[in-house]
Design a protein around this motif. Structure first.
Motif, PDB file in Angstrom:
ATOM      1  N   ASN A   1       0.101  -3.768  -4.590  1.00 16.02           N
ATOM      2  CA  ASN A   1      -1.539  -3.453  -3.584  1.00 16.02           C
ATOM      3  C   ASN A   1      -1.972  -4.810  -3.862  1.00 16.02           C
ATOM      4  O   ASN A   1      -2.849  -5.552  -2.850  1.00 16.02           O
ATOM      5  CB  ASN A   1      -2.646  -2.657  -4.452  1.00 16.02           C
ATOM      6  CG  ASN A   1      -1.727  -0.837  -3.749  1.00 16.02           C
ATOM      7  OD1 ASN A   1      -2.004  -0.641  -2.521  1.00 16.02           O
ATOM      8  ND2 ASN A   1      -1.580  -0.844  -5.298  1.00 16.02           N
TER       9      ASN A   1
ATOM     10  N   VAL B   1       6.446  -1.688  -4.214  1.00 21.01           N
ATOM     11  CA  VAL B   1       5.270  -0.769  -3.738  1.00 21.01           C
ATOM     12  C   VAL B   1       3.752  -1.964  -4.681  1.00 21.01           C
ATOM     13  O   VAL B   1       3.851  -2.084  -5.527  1.00 21.01           O
ATOM     14  CB  VAL B   1       4.668   0.205  -3.672  1.00 21.01           C
ATOM     15  CG1 VAL B   1       3.056   0.587  -2.802  1.00 21.01           C
ATOM     16  CG2 VAL B   1       5.415   1.343  -2.627  1.00 21.01           C
TER      17      VAL B   1
ATOM     18  N   ARG C   1      12.227   4.859   1.132  1.00 24.09           N
ATOM     19  CA  ARG C   1      11.635   4.925  -1.015  1.00 24.09           C
ATOM     20  C   ARG C   1      12.332   4.288  -1.919  1.00 24.09           C
ATOM     21  O   ARG C   1      12.047   4.522  -2.752  1.00 24.09           O
ATOM     22  CB  ARG C   1      11.467   6.255  -0.810  1.00 24.09           C
ATOM     23  CG  ARG C   1      11.079   7.728  -0.318  1.00 24.09           C
ATOM     24  CD  ARG C   1       9.666   7.087  -0.573  1.00 24.09           C
ATOM     25  NE  ARG C   1       8.505   7.947   0.645  1.00 24.09           N
ATOM     26  CZ  ARG C   1       7.152   8.024  -0.123  1.00 24.09           C
ATOM     27  NH1 ARG C   1       7.052   8.037  -0.858  1.00 24.09           N
ATOM     28  NH2 ARG C   1       7.112   8.951   1.094  1.00 24.09           N
TER      29      ARG C   1
ATOM     30  N   ARG D   1       1.003  -1.343  -0.053  1.00 18.71           N
ATOM     31  CA  ARG D   1       0.231  -0.115   0.084  1.00 18.71           C
ATOM     32  C   ARG D   1       1.165   1.339  -0.234  1.00 18.71           C
ATOM     33  O   ARG D   1       0.555   2.193  -0.557  1.00 18.71           O
ATOM     34  CB  ARG D   1      -0.612  -0.031   1.148  1.00 18.71           C
ATOM     35  CG  ARG D   1      -1.927  -0.968   1.181  1.00 18.71           C
ATOM     36  CD  ARG D   1      -3.161  -0.836   1.969  1.00 18.71           C
ATOM     37  NE  ARG D   1      -2.242  -0.705   3.421  1.00 18.71           N
ATOM     38  CZ  ARG D   1      -2.398  -1.994   4.146  1.00 18.71           C
ATOM     39  NH1 ARG D   1      -2.100  -3.453   3.741  1.00 18.71           N
ATOM     40  NH2 ARG D   1      -1.349  -2.160   4.850  1.00 18.71           N
ATOM     41  N   GLU D   2       1.738   1.721   0.922  1.00 20.79           N
ATOM     42  CA  GLU D   2       2.655   2.812   1.205  1.00 20.79           C
ATOM     43  C   GLU D   2       3.830   2.518   0.981  1.00 20.79           C
ATOM     44  O   GLU D   2       4.162   1.423   1.932  1.00 20.79           O
ATOM     45  CB  GLU D   2       1.616   4.146   2.012  1.00 20.79           C
ATOM     46  CG  GLU D   2       2.613   2.614   3.603  1.00 20.79           C
ATOM     47  CD  GLU D   2       1.398   3.381   4.963  1.00 20.79           C
ATOM     48  OE1 GLU D   2       2.036   3.676   5.162  1.00 20.79           O
ATOM     49  OE2 GLU D   2      -0.107   3.654   4.898  1.00 20.79           O
TER      50      GLU D   2
END
Length: 213
Positions: A26, A24, A20, A14-15
């Motif tokens: 989902n 990512v 960084r 998700r996040e």
């Protein structure tokens, strides 16, 4: 760097993580899919050691833990010297043992640290509510192939995305089991994984009954 991610081998749901780095996702992933997607299928092998003594090549009883070359670190890397009793468990084998749990607990994150010496994989074990307060829990497994550390299985409220959060997750673990790298490690991991799954389900049932009261 504090995160100690190996290359970009980090996968979070998700996040993005604070560093960084990595990917990512989902969509639901099994543990095997996550480890493969995160490029963590490299192997670490226990290799024989020889000693060059004044030109004579002598065998040694100890062995070296060696990570095979990867596309971004093309030389074999020695992680540790271990006895011949040390049993290596590969990242993909850990993922295979966790795969059945992903039916109930989806993959939350996985990653490789310290040039691949350490791995972590965490599952979302849901949230329990007690007295109106939500308590988030993750089922996490971490393994460091350094000849000294045990494989660790734990429930923790900390979302693991790097070395800092892994250390915090271990410190804050509500339930934790350490397994030694011996020949029985895969069987023991399977046993304790199922045991902790059953304990977590029982805990959720108890909390639910308290809430009903």
């Amino acid at each position: 760097m504090a995160h100690e991610i190996f290359g970009d081998r980090a996968l979070v749901k998700r996040e993005p993580a604070w560093h960084r780095i990595g990917q990512v996702f989902n969509e639901p992933l099994t543990a095997v899919e996550a480890v493969t997607k995160a490029d963590m299928t490299y192997r670490v092998e226990s290799s024989p050691i020889v000693v060059n003594f004044r030109g004579d090549i002598l065998p040694a009883t100890d062995r070296a833990l060696v990570r095979e070359p990867t596309h971004d670190d093309p030389e074999p890397r020695i992680f540790a010297i271990v006895s011949d009793r040390y049993n290596v468990i590969q990242n993909i084998d850990i993922a295979n043992l966790l795969d059945p749990l992903t039916k109930d607990w989806p993959v939350e994150s996985c990653g490789a640290l310290q040039h691949g010496k350490t791995m972590f994989l965490s599952l979302d074990a849901g949230e329990a509510e007690v007295a109106g307060e939500g308590i988030k829990q993750y089922f996490a497994v971490t393994d460091t192939k350094d000849g000294k550390s045990s494989l660790r299985i734990m429930f923790t409220p900390v979302r693991t995305v790097c070395m800092n959060t892994l250390i915090a997750g271990i410190s804050e673990a509500t339930l934790s089991v350490k397994l030694v790298h011996r020949s029985s490690l895969p069987d023991e991991m399977q046993f304790y994984t199922q045991l902790m799954l059953n304990m977590r389900k029982a805990q959720a049932s108890v909390i639910s009954k308290f809430e009903e009261m």
